[in-house]
Scaffold this motif. Structure first.
Motif, PDB file in Angstrom:
ATOM      1  N   GLU A   1      61.170  53.235  42.960  1.00  0.00           N
ATOM      2  CA  GLU A   1      61.851  54.539  42.914  1.00  0.00           C
ATOM      3  C   GLU A   1      62.711  54.676  41.665  1.00  0.00           C
ATOM      4  N   SER A   2      63.358  53.582  41.258  1.00  0.00           N
ATOM      5  CA  SER A   2      64.220  53.650  40.073  1.00  0.00           C
ATOM      6  C   SER A   2      63.414  53.879  38.796  1.00  0.00           C
ATOM      7  N   PHE A   3      62.121  53.531  38.820  1.00  0.00           N
ATOM      8  CA  PHE A   3      61.264  53.754  37.653  1.00  0.00           C
ATOM      9  C   PHE A   3      60.788  55.204  37.547  1.00  0.00           C
ATOM     10  N   CYS A   4      60.860  55.962  38.639  1.00  0.00           N
ATOM     11  CA  CYS A   4      60.276  57.307  38.701  1.00  0.00           C
ATOM     12  C   CYS A   4      60.797  58.275  37.638  1.00  0.00           C
ATOM     13  N   ASP A   5      62.054  58.174  37.268  1.00  0.00           N
ATOM     14  CA  ASP A   5      62.619  59.085  36.262  1.00  0.00           C
ATOM     15  C   ASP A   5      62.167  58.745  34.846  1.00  0.00           C
ATOM     16  N   LEU A   6      61.606  57.549  34.686  1.00  0.00           N
ATOM     17  CA  LEU A   6      61.255  57.081  33.348  1.00  0.00           C
ATOM     18  C   LEU A   6      59.758  56.861  33.129  1.00  0.00           C
ATOM     19  N   SER A   7      58.995  56.752  34.216  1.00  0.00           N
ATOM     20  CA  SER A   7      57.573  56.451  34.060  1.00  0.00           C
ATOM     21  C   SER A   7      56.792  56.802  35.311  1.00  0.00           C
ATOM     22  N   ASP A   8      55.485  56.943  35.121  1.00  0.00           N
ATOM     23  CA  ASP A   8      54.548  56.978  36.240  1.00  0.00           C
ATOM     24  C   ASP A   8      54.139  55.534  36.482  1.00  0.00           C
ATOM     25  N   THR A   9      53.961  55.167  37.740  1.00  0.00           N
ATOM     26  CA  THR A   9      53.611  53.780  38.039  1.00  0.00           C
ATOM     27  C   THR A   9      52.350  53.695  38.881  1.00  0.00           C
ATOM     28  N   ASN A  10      51.696  52.563  38.764  1.00  0.00           N
ATOM     29  CA  ASN A  10      50.556  52.210  39.604  1.00  0.00           C
ATOM     30  C   ASN A  10      50.786  50.761  40.025  1.00  0.00           C
ATOM     31  N   THR A  11      50.919  50.533  41.323  1.00  0.00           N
ATOM     32  CA  THR A  11      51.291  49.223  41.837  1.00  0.00           C
ATOM     33  C   THR A  11      50.106  48.528  42.492  1.00  0.00           C
ATOM     34  N   MET A  12      49.956  47.256  42.168  1.00  0.00           N
ATOM     35  CA  MET A  12      48.913  46.415  42.758  1.00  0.00           C
ATOM     36  C   MET A  12      49.590  45.183  43.347  1.00  0.00           C
ATOM     37  N   MET A  13      49.263  44.868  44.579  1.00  0.00           N
ATOM     38  CA  MET A  13      49.812  43.687  45.240  1.00  0.00           C
ATOM     39  C   MET A  13      48.933  42.480  44.918  1.00  0.00           C
ATOM     40  N   ILE A  14      49.551  41.363  44.571  1.00  0.00           N
ATOM     41  CA  ILE A  14      48.796  40.137  44.319  1.00  0.00           C
ATOM     42  C   ILE A  14      48.531  39.460  45.660  1.00  0.00           C
ATOM     43  N   LEU A  15      47.266  39.314  46.000  1.00  0.00           N
ATOM     44  CA  LEU A  15      46.873  38.677  47.255  1.00  0.00           C
ATOM     45  C   LEU A  15      46.724  37.167  47.087  1.00  0.00           C
ATOM     46  N   SER A  16      46.152  36.759  45.954  1.00  0.00           N
ATOM     47  CA  SER A  16      45.999  35.338  45.646  1.00  0.00           C
ATOM     48  C   SER A  16      45.793  35.208  44.145  1.00  0.00           C
ATOM     49  N   THR A  17      45.886  33.972  43.665  1.00  0.00           N
ATOM     50  CA  THR A  17      45.716  33.701  42.235  1.00  0.00           C
ATOM     51  C   THR A  17      44.705  32.569  42.075  1.00  0.00           C
ATOM     52  N   PRO A  18      43.412  32.916  42.028  1.00  0.00           N
ATOM     53  CA  PRO A  18      42.393  31.867  41.932  1.00  0.00           C
ATOM     54  C   PRO A  18      42.403  31.119  40.600  1.00  0.00           C
ATOM     55  N   VAL A  19      42.930  31.729  39.541  1.00  0.00           N
ATOM     56  CA  VAL A  19      43.026  31.066  38.234  1.00  0.00           C
ATOM     57  C   VAL A  19      44.445  31.240  37.720  1.00  0.00           C
ATOM     58  N   ASP A  20      45.075  30.124  37.353  1.00  0.00           N
ATOM     59  CA  ASP A  20      46.438  30.163  36.821  1.00  0.00           C
ATOM     60  C   ASP A  20      46.573  29.025  35.805  1.00  0.00           C
ATOM     61  N   ARG A  21      46.300  29.338  34.561  1.00  0.00           N
ATOM     62  CA  ARG A  21      46.380  28.316  33.522  1.00  0.00           C
ATOM     63  C   ARG A  21      46.964  28.913  32.247  1.00  0.00           C
ATOM     64  N   ALA A  22      47.482  28.052  31.409  1.00  0.00           N
ATOM     65  CA  ALA A  22      48.130  28.496  30.176  1.00  0.00           C
ATOM     66  C   ALA A  22      47.147  28.636  29.016  1.00  0.00           C
ATOM     67  N   LEU A  23      46.078  27.863  29.035  1.00  0.00           N
ATOM     68  CA  LEU A  23      45.096  27.871  27.953  1.00  0.00           C
ATOM     69  C   LEU A  23      43.698  28.090  28.514  1.00  0.00           C
ATOM     70  N   PRO A  24      42.824  28.738  27.738  1.00  0.00           N
ATOM     71  CA  PRO A  24      41.424  28.853  28.180  1.00  0.00           C
ATOM     72  C   PRO A  24      40.784  27.469  28.260  1.00  0.00           C
ATOM     73  N   GLU A  25      39.990  27.240  29.281  1.00  0.00           N
ATOM     74  CA  GLU A  25      39.317  25.941  29.437  1.00  0.00           C
ATOM     75  C   GLU A  25      38.453  25.616  28.223  1.00  0.00           C
ATOM     76  N   THR A  26      37.903  26.610  27.539  1.00  0.00           N
ATOM     77  CA  THR A  26      37.050  26.358  26.376  1.00  0.00           C
ATOM     78  C   THR A  26      37.809  25.651  25.261  1.00  0.00           C
ATOM     79  N   TYR A  27      39.140  25.763  25.239  1.00  0.00           N
ATOM     80  CA  TYR A  27      39.930  25.076  24.219  1.00  0.00           C
ATOM     81  C   TYR A  27      39.745  23.577  24.321  1.00  0.00           C
ATOM     82  N   PHE A  28      39.574  23.068  25.533  1.00  0.00           N
ATOM     83  CA  PHE A  28      39.511  21.618  25.755  1.00  0.00           C
ATOM     84  C   PHE A  28      38.104  21.064  25.584  1.00  0.00           C
ATOM     85  N   ASN A  29      37.109  21.920  25.420  1.00  0.00           N
ATOM     86  CA  ASN A  29      35.719  21.453  25.279  1.00  0.00           C
ATOM     87  C   ASN A  29      35.366  21.207  23.839  1.00  0.00           C
TER      88      ASN A  29
END
Length: 147
Positions: free
Chosen positions: A119-147
């Protein structure tokens, strides 16, 4: 900076940034002082910019994590950035390409808390909200970097 041993060091640090130099040395077949020197050089070059802690937000009392796309109204960007910075619940904020100029990641304790922030964002922007259900991939670097 971008050799095989450094890649192995970065892969190991990505898995466990608290690994000892001795253990890391065993993995990459170097002495602990040699590993320490390589890490120091990676830090000096800015390749390693810090060490982080991964936490389970749910177990800390923040069961709701959402991504919010924000289309900031013309001339409201400075105000919007100040508002985003004022919320401790904002754990990431990215200025991105496209119509939705900002992507925000929020961690909250309840849906009513999320609703109040949105609600506090409404005066400054339009928003689109997505809920995170799970995180199947969570890494800092692409796996191809290590190959």
């Amino acid at each position: 900076m971008n050799d095989t041993i450094n890649r192995k060091i970065l892969a190991a640090l990505q898995q466990n940034s608290r690994i000892s130099y001795a253990e890391l040395g065993k993995q990459v077949h170097l002495s602990a002082p040699a590993v320490a020197e390589r890490i120091r050089k990676l830090e000096s070059a800015g390749v390693i910019s810090g060490y982080t802690l991964k936490v389970n937000l749910d177990k800390l009392g923040f069961p709701i994590v959402a991504l919010v796309q924000c289309k900031v109204f013309r001339t409201k960007e400075r105000e919007f950035k100040a508002l985003v910075l004022s919320y401790d619940e904002v754990i990431e904020c990215h200025n991105v390409t496209g119509e939705q100029a900002f992507l925000i990641k929020l961690a909250v304790q309840s849906m009513s808390q999320l609703d109040s922030i949105l609600e506090s964002f409404c005066d400054l922007s339009d928003t689109n909200t997505m809920m995170i259900l799970s995180t199947p991939v969570d890494r800092a670097l692409p796996e191809t970097y290590f190959n």
